[in-house]
Design a protein around this motif. Structure first.
Motif, PDB file in Angstrom:
ATOM      1  N   GLN A 259      -5.223   6.619   3.696  1.00 39.60           N
ATOM      2  CA  GLN A 259      -4.643   7.175   2.479  1.00 39.60           C
ATOM      3  C   GLN A 259      -4.097   8.579   2.725  1.00 39.60           C
ATOM      4  O   GLN A 259      -3.071   8.967   2.164  1.00 39.60           O
ATOM      5  CB  GLN A 259      -5.704   7.213   1.374  1.00 39.60           C
ATOM      6  CG  GLN A 259      -6.091   5.837   0.850  1.00 39.60           C
ATOM      7  CD  GLN A 259      -4.935   5.143   0.154  1.00 39.60           C
ATOM      8  OE1 GLN A 259      -4.341   5.687  -0.774  1.00 39.60           O
ATOM      9  NE2 GLN A 259      -4.599   3.940   0.596  1.00 39.60           N
TER      10      GLN A 259
ATOM     11  N   ALA B 121       0.933   4.090  -3.008  1.00 34.85           N
ATOM     12  CA  ALA B 121       0.669   5.497  -2.723  1.00 34.85           C
ATOM     13  C   ALA B 121       1.862   6.384  -3.070  1.00 34.85           C
ATOM     14  O   ALA B 121       1.843   7.588  -2.805  1.00 34.85           O
ATOM     15  CB  ALA B 121       0.307   5.670  -1.249  1.00 34.85           C
TER      16      ALA B 121
ATOM     17  N   ARG C  88       0.067  10.045   2.487  1.00 35.45           N
ATOM     18  CA  ARG C  88       0.471  11.205   1.678  1.00 35.45           C
ATOM     19  C   ARG C  88       0.758  12.449   2.527  1.00 35.45           C
ATOM     20  O   ARG C  88       1.009  13.526   1.990  1.00 35.45           O
ATOM     21  CB  ARG C  88      -0.631  11.522   0.656  1.00 35.45           C
ATOM     22  CG  ARG C  88      -0.847  10.415  -0.369  1.00 35.45           C
ATOM     23  CD  ARG C  88      -2.067  10.678  -1.236  1.00 35.45           C
ATOM     24  NE  ARG C  88      -2.170   9.738  -2.330  1.00 35.45           N
ATOM     25  CZ  ARG C  88      -2.692   8.517  -2.223  1.00 35.45           C
ATOM     26  NH1 ARG C  88      -3.156   8.098  -1.047  1.00 35.45           N
ATOM     27  NH2 ARG C  88      -2.760   7.710  -3.259  1.00 35.45           N
TER      28      ARG C  88
ATOM     29  N   THR D  39     -10.095   6.514   3.742  1.00 38.60           N
ATOM     30  CA  THR D  39      -9.667   7.902   3.561  1.00 38.60           C
ATOM     31  C   THR D  39      -8.575   8.329   4.534  1.00 38.60           C
ATOM     32  O   THR D  39      -7.573   8.928   4.136  1.00 38.60           O
ATOM     33  CB  THR D  39     -10.870   8.847   3.698  1.00 38.60           C
ATOM     34  OG1 THR D  39     -11.901   8.444   2.783  1.00 38.60           O
ATOM     35  CG2 THR D  39     -10.466  10.277   3.397  1.00 38.60           C
TER      36      THR D  39
ATOM     37  N   LEU E  45       0.823  -1.205   0.000  1.00 41.15           N
ATOM     38  CA  LEU E  45       0.000   0.000   0.000  1.00 41.15           C
ATOM     39  C   LEU E  45       0.862   1.263   0.000  1.00 41.15           C
ATOM     40  O   LEU E  45       0.531   2.246  -0.653  1.00 41.15           O
ATOM     41  CB  LEU E  45      -0.919   0.000   1.222  1.00 41.15           C
ATOM     42  CG  LEU E  45      -2.017  -1.074   1.236  1.00 41.15           C
ATOM     43  CD1 LEU E  45      -2.824  -0.980   2.524  1.00 41.15           C
ATOM     44  CD2 LEU E  45      -2.940  -0.913   0.035  1.00 41.15           C
TER      45      LEU E  45
ATOM     46  N   TRP F 142      -5.690   1.143   6.198  1.00 41.60           N
ATOM     47  CA  TRP F 142      -4.905   1.988   5.292  1.00 41.60           C
ATOM     48  C   TRP F 142      -5.597   2.221   3.954  1.00 41.60           C
ATOM     49  O   TRP F 142      -5.209   3.126   3.202  1.00 41.60           O
ATOM     50  CB  TRP F 142      -3.540   1.357   5.037  1.00 41.60           C
ATOM     51  CG  TRP F 142      -2.653   1.357   6.232  1.00 41.60           C
ATOM     52  CD1 TRP F 142      -2.441   0.333   7.110  1.00 41.60           C
ATOM     53  CD2 TRP F 142      -1.848   2.448   6.712  1.00 41.60           C
ATOM     54  NE1 TRP F 142      -1.564   0.716   8.100  1.00 41.60           N
ATOM     55  CE2 TRP F 142      -1.179   1.998   7.877  1.00 41.60           C
ATOM     56  CE3 TRP F 142      -1.625   3.752   6.263  1.00 41.60           C
ATOM     57  CZ2 TRP F 142      -0.311   2.814   8.599  1.00 41.60           C
ATOM     58  CZ3 TRP F 142      -0.748   4.562   6.977  1.00 41.60           C
ATOM     59  CH2 TRP F 142      -0.105   4.094   8.127  1.00 41.60           C
ATOM     60  N   ASN F 143      -6.619   1.438   3.629  1.00 47.37           N
ATOM     61  CA  ASN F 143      -7.303   1.586   2.345  1.00 47.37           C
ATOM     62  C   ASN F 143      -8.371   2.678   2.361  1.00 47.37           C
ATOM     63  O   ASN F 143      -8.828   3.099   1.305  1.00 47.37           O
ATOM     64  CB  ASN F 143      -7.956   0.257   1.938  1.00 47.37           C
ATOM     65  CG  ASN F 143      -6.937  -0.808   1.597  1.00 47.37           C
ATOM     66  OD1 ASN F 143      -6.233  -0.713   0.603  1.00 47.37           O
ATOM     67  ND2 ASN F 143      -6.839  -1.830   2.431  1.00 47.37           N
TER      68      ASN F 143
END
Length: 211
Positions: free
Chosen positions: A114, A41, A118, A111, A37, A108-109
């Motif tokens: 994610q 990303a 970032r 909002t 993941l 982690w998938n």
């Protein structure tokens, strides 16, 4: 309270006076995400970038202070080794029970996860300015590594949510220095924020979201 230049910048970005705003940070270390993941990303940085003086201080600490502490306490640490192992196993179990470290919901998938992946891609500083209008939530960041929250006027919006996409959950009257709030998303994920800047802004922000 945030200086005039911060509020002027906020009004320029929002096109109106913010209902409330506050500088805040992720106040706990970002957990290690699954490698696939993180790679998907963009393998962004998960820690802030420190000033060079921080690294110099770390070198001095580890090569001068730490050896002195170890030498002075070697005998005592040896005597307490069994209990130390027990406490270490307890801490490991506690961490194993909460891999998200109480920072977010753990998926982690979704909002929040994610967003964490970032986070430092938006800015090398952990500080974010959360601004509220009557129908939206804005999260802004400065491109600088180090900034004075009361004076920073170069921040820009990095995320924007309608009230149908996200909401703020917080309680008024929290102790200064320990206050937190949650950014909760429509998919059930959430992210906890702390280290709220400027007491007047923090108090007003928490009163607004708890009302």
């Amino acid at each position: 309270m945030a200086k005039g230049k911060v509020r002027r910048r906020a009004r320029k970005i929002l096109g109106e006076e913010p209902v409330a705003l506050v500088w805040c940070e992720i106040h706990k270390p970002i957990p290690t995400p699954p490698k696939d993941l993180h790679r998907a990303a963009g393998k962004g940085r998960l820690k802030s970038r420190h000033h060079w003086l921080w690294y110099a201080g770390a070198v001095v600490f580890f090569f001068v202070v730490v050896p002195m502490i170890l030498i002075g306490n070697l005998g005592r640490r040896h005597d307490q080794r069994p209990s130390g192992r027990s406490r270490g196993r307890s801490r490991d179990r506690d961490r194993g029970q909460d891999p998200a470290n109480g920072l977010f919901d753990g998926d982690w998938n979704l909002t929040a996860g994610q967003l964490l992946l970032r986070w430092y891609g938006y800015s090398p500083s952990p500080k974010r300015l959360v601004m509220l209008t009557r129908d939206r939530i804005y999260v802004a960041a400065s491109p600088r590594r180090r900034l004075a929250p009361t004076k920073a006027d170069d921040f820009r919006t990095v995320m924007e949510f309608t009230l149908g996409q996200a909401r703020i959950e917080g309680e008024a009257g929290q102790p200064r220095g320990y206050a937190t709030f949650r950014l909760a998303f429509a998919d059930g994920s959430w992210l906890e924020m702390g280290r709220l800047g400027e007491p007047e802004d923090a108090d007003h922000f928490l009163r607004t979201v708890s009302g």
